[in-house]
Design a protein around this motif. Structure first.
Motif, PDB file in Angstrom:
ATOM      1  N   MET A 167      -3.680  -0.234  -0.679  1.00 13.85           N
ATOM      2  CA  MET A 167      -3.776   1.224  -0.766  1.00 13.85           C
ATOM      3  C   MET A 167      -3.649   1.649  -2.232  1.00 13.85           C
ATOM      4  N   ASN A 168      -4.584   2.466  -2.710  1.00 12.68           N
ATOM      5  CA  ASN A 168      -4.547   2.856  -4.111  1.00 12.68           C
ATOM      6  C   ASN A 168      -3.615   4.051  -4.335  1.00 12.68           C
ATOM      7  N   ASP A 169      -3.373   4.343  -5.602  1.00 17.31           N
ATOM      8  CA  ASP A 169      -2.412   5.387  -5.952  1.00 17.31           C
ATOM      9  C   ASP A 169      -2.838   6.754  -5.441  1.00 17.31           C
ATOM     10  N   GLN A 170      -4.137   7.022  -5.464  1.00 14.71           N
ATOM     11  CA  GLN A 170      -4.637   8.323  -5.022  1.00 14.71           C
ATOM     12  C   GLN A 170      -4.327   8.555  -3.547  1.00 14.71           C
ATOM     13  N   VAL A 171      -4.583   7.531  -2.730  1.00 11.06           N
ATOM     14  CA  VAL A 171      -4.289   7.640  -1.296  1.00 11.06           C
ATOM     15  C   VAL A 171      -2.788   7.744  -1.076  1.00 11.06           C
ATOM     16  N   LEU A 172      -2.018   6.901  -1.758  1.00  9.18           N
ATOM     17  CA  LEU A 172      -0.571   6.876  -1.567  1.00  9.18           C
ATOM     18  C   LEU A 172       0.066   8.215  -1.930  1.00  9.18           C
ATOM     19  N   GLU A 173      -0.294   8.759  -3.077  1.00  6.23           N
ATOM     20  CA  GLU A 173       0.297  10.035  -3.504  1.00  6.23           C
ATOM     21  C   GLU A 173      -0.035  11.153  -2.521  1.00  6.23           C
ATOM     22  N   LYS A 174      -1.282  11.214  -2.093  1.00  5.62           N
ATOM     23  CA  LYS A 174      -1.700  12.257  -1.140  1.00  5.62           C
ATOM     24  C   LYS A 174      -0.992  12.079   0.195  1.00  5.62           C
ATOM     25  N   LEU A 175      -0.874  10.835   0.645  1.00  2.00           N
ATOM     26  CA  LEU A 175      -0.192  10.539   1.909  1.00  2.00           C
ATOM     27  C   LEU A 175       1.256  11.009   1.877  1.00  2.00           C
ATOM     28  N   VAL A 176       2.002  10.603   0.862  1.00  2.00           N
ATOM     29  CA  VAL A 176       3.420  10.939   0.796  1.00  2.00           C
ATOM     30  C   VAL A 176       3.616  12.442   0.686  1.00  2.00           C
ATOM     31  N   GLY A 177       2.842  13.088  -0.180  1.00  2.00           N
ATOM     32  CA  GLY A 177       2.978  14.529  -0.343  1.00  2.00           C
ATOM     33  C   GLY A 177       2.652  15.291   0.928  1.00  2.00           C
ATOM     34  N   ASP A 178       1.531  14.949   1.584  1.00  2.00           N
ATOM     35  CA  ASP A 178       1.139  15.623   2.828  1.00  2.00           C
ATOM     36  C   ASP A 178       2.145  15.366   3.942  1.00  2.00           C
ATOM     37  N   ALA A 179       2.602  14.109   4.056  1.00  2.00           N
ATOM     38  CA  ALA A 179       3.528  13.750   5.136  1.00  2.00           C
ATOM     39  C   ALA A 179       4.820  14.559   5.039  1.00  2.00           C
ATOM     40  N   ILE A 180       5.343  14.672   3.839  1.00  2.00           N
ATOM     41  CA  ILE A 180       6.594  15.415   3.654  1.00  2.00           C
ATOM     42  C   ILE A 180       6.405  16.896   3.982  1.00  2.00           C
ATOM     43  N   ARG A 181       5.221  17.418   3.667  1.00  2.00           N
ATOM     44  CA  ARG A 181       4.975  18.842   3.929  1.00  2.00           C
ATOM     45  C   ARG A 181       4.806  19.154   5.410  1.00  2.00           C
ATOM     46  N   VAL A 182       4.184  18.239   6.172  1.00  2.00           N
ATOM     47  CA  VAL A 182       3.867  18.555   7.571  1.00  2.00           C
ATOM     48  C   VAL A 182       4.923  18.068   8.557  1.00  2.00           C
ATOM     49  N   ALA A 183       5.929  17.340   8.099  1.00  4.65           N
ATOM     50  CA  ALA A 183       6.934  16.782   9.015  1.00  4.65           C
ATOM     51  C   ALA A 183       7.555  17.880   9.872  1.00  4.65           C
ATOM     52  N   SER A 184       7.584  17.635  11.177  1.00  3.69           N
ATOM     53  CA  SER A 184       8.121  18.644  12.113  1.00  3.69           C
ATOM     54  C   SER A 184       9.635  18.710  12.053  1.00  3.69           C
ATOM     55  N   GLU A 185      10.270  17.631  11.611  1.00  3.17           N
ATOM     56  CA  GLU A 185      11.715  17.641  11.379  1.00  3.17           C
ATOM     57  C   GLU A 185      11.928  17.418   9.885  1.00  3.17           C
ATOM     58  N   PRO A 186      11.771  18.469   9.083  1.00  2.00           N
ATOM     59  CA  PRO A 186      11.745  18.303   7.629  1.00  2.00           C
ATOM     60  C   PRO A 186      13.016  17.733   7.028  1.00  2.00           C
ATOM     61  N   LYS A 187      14.109  17.704   7.792  1.00  2.00           N
ATOM     62  CA  LYS A 187      15.345  17.129   7.262  1.00  2.00           C
ATOM     63  C   LYS A 187      15.362  15.615   7.369  1.00  2.00           C
ATOM     64  N   LYS A 188      14.485  15.040   8.222  1.00  3.10           N
ATOM     65  CA  LYS A 188      14.467  13.585   8.401  1.00  3.10           C
ATOM     66  C   LYS A 188      13.022  13.135   8.615  1.00  3.10           C
TER      67      LYS A 188
END
Length: 362
Positions: free
Chosen positions: A37-58
């Motif tokens: 997985m390249n840096d572009q995919v990884l950065e977008k994945l982590v940023g998006d995942a943290i934003r959309v998490a339904s339980e943002p505390k965990k």
């Protein structure tokens, strides 16, 4: 949505286990041409995942494969850096990694400990059982290299969990596998039946009735030992459900909306098990935001399909515990292939608990 299953190296692996559920994919795409997985995919994945998490505390990331350590340790330094960059105050990010342990050395141990990674290891039992299926491409068994990695984790007091997969040739060895785990002082493990999608290797899938009988034997030995330090996940899950708790194990929940799978190239699926099933592909993280994917009509339609249950499931006396089993297996086979196994287990464990409670009351 708060669990993200990621295959940063796709199905690429340094082993050639003949029962691996990725083998069908490998026939289509040779493992040697799959990049990390390249840096572009990884950065977008982590940023998006943290934003959309339904339980943002965990928020939980599960790094899977193939063999996820093939990325090299630098990849996971980037993972942690991106997570620290995007997370907000009060958020807890949990990283889990499922590995064959053959590549673990002291550098990996130090990294896991420093960054609080939870480590799951695939180990099928003692040498003569483990090496039946878990071999290198050369044909050499992987038992001793896996054991070396596992023992290094234990020496460094890194908490680990062991996953033992059993096939038709190993179904009668489950009590031996259990004793091996106990003797090696492995306190957290599970035993799961092998499910083969590729019909050419369907012979590896154990008979559901035989699997039920074997698991009941293991449960009886574990239950009678009454050692609170030893946790076998499936049995522990069932006992907790009997006590009124909701299961945290996905195959006992049928809540696929809590999970999302991301492949090495950014392709998005309901779970990493669906990799290669193009009809369930939800998009690519470089082309769309996860928030848009999760609110799309396509996602809702696919989610409805994979979580649908037949009337037999809904009418089953054990449905409140089972919830229909693995959604991916239902998607492929039409029903959970180890339905009868679970019925046998539920009936036995409930009856055993009832006997204990009656003894206490009398």
């Amino acid at each position: 949505m708060n669990v993200f299953l990621v295959t940063p190296i796709g199905e690429k692996c340094n082993l050639a286990c003949d029962y691996c559920y990725h083998n069908k994919l490998r026939k289509k795409v040779p493992r040697k041409i799959i990049p990390c997985m390249n840096d572009q995919v990884l950065e977008k994945l982590v940023g998006d995942a943290i934003r959309v998490a339904s339980e943002p505390k965990k928020i939980k990331f599960i790094w899977h494969g193939g063999e996820p350590l093939l990325t090299g340790i630098g990849f996971y330094h980037k993972v942690v850096n991106y997570q620290n960059q995007f997370k907000t105050n009060g958020q807890e990010i949990i990283n889990c990694i499922q590995t064959n342990a053959t590549l673990i050395d002291q550098k990996w141990i130090d990294f896991f400990k420093e960054n609080n990674f939870k480590v799951g290891i695939s180990l099928d039992g003692p040498e003569h059982i483990h090496n039946i299926h878990r071999r290198y491409p050369s044909g050499r068994g992987s038992f001793f290299t896996t054991l070396k990695g596992m023992d290094l984790c234990k020496t460094n007091e890194l908490e680990i969990g062991i996953l033992a997969t059993f096939t038709s040739s190993q179904v009668n060895c489950l009590t031996e596998i259990y004793q091996f785990m106990v003797d090696r002082k492995i306190t957290q493990f599970d035993m799961t039946p092998c499910v083969i999608i590729d019909k050419s290797n369907a012979k590896f899938t154990p008979d559901p009735i035989e699997a039920g009988k074997a698991l009941i034997q293991v449960f009886s030995r574990w239950f009678e030992a009454d050692n609170p330090d030893i946790c076998i996940r499936t049995f522990d899950t069932i006992l907790r459900m009997i006590a009124g708790e909701e299961s945290k194990v996905c195959t006992f929940r049928n809540k696929c909306s809590d999970y999302l799978g991301i492949d090495y190239n950014g392709d998005i699926y309901p779970c990493v098990r669906f990799l290669g099933h193009q009809e369930t592909k939800l998009g690519n993280i470089l082309n769309e935001d996860l928030e848009d994917v999760l609110s799309s009509k396509k996602y809702q339609e696919i989610l409805a399909i994979i979580t649908s249950l037949n009337q037999d499931c809904l009418n089953c006396e054990w449905f409140s515990f089972c919830k229909g089993g693995c959604a991916y297996h239902r998607f492929v086979f039409g029903k959970y292939p180890f339905c009868e196994t679970r019925k046998m287990l539920f009936e036995h464990i409930v009856e055993r608990v009832r006997e204990v409670m009656n003894d206490i009351e009398s």
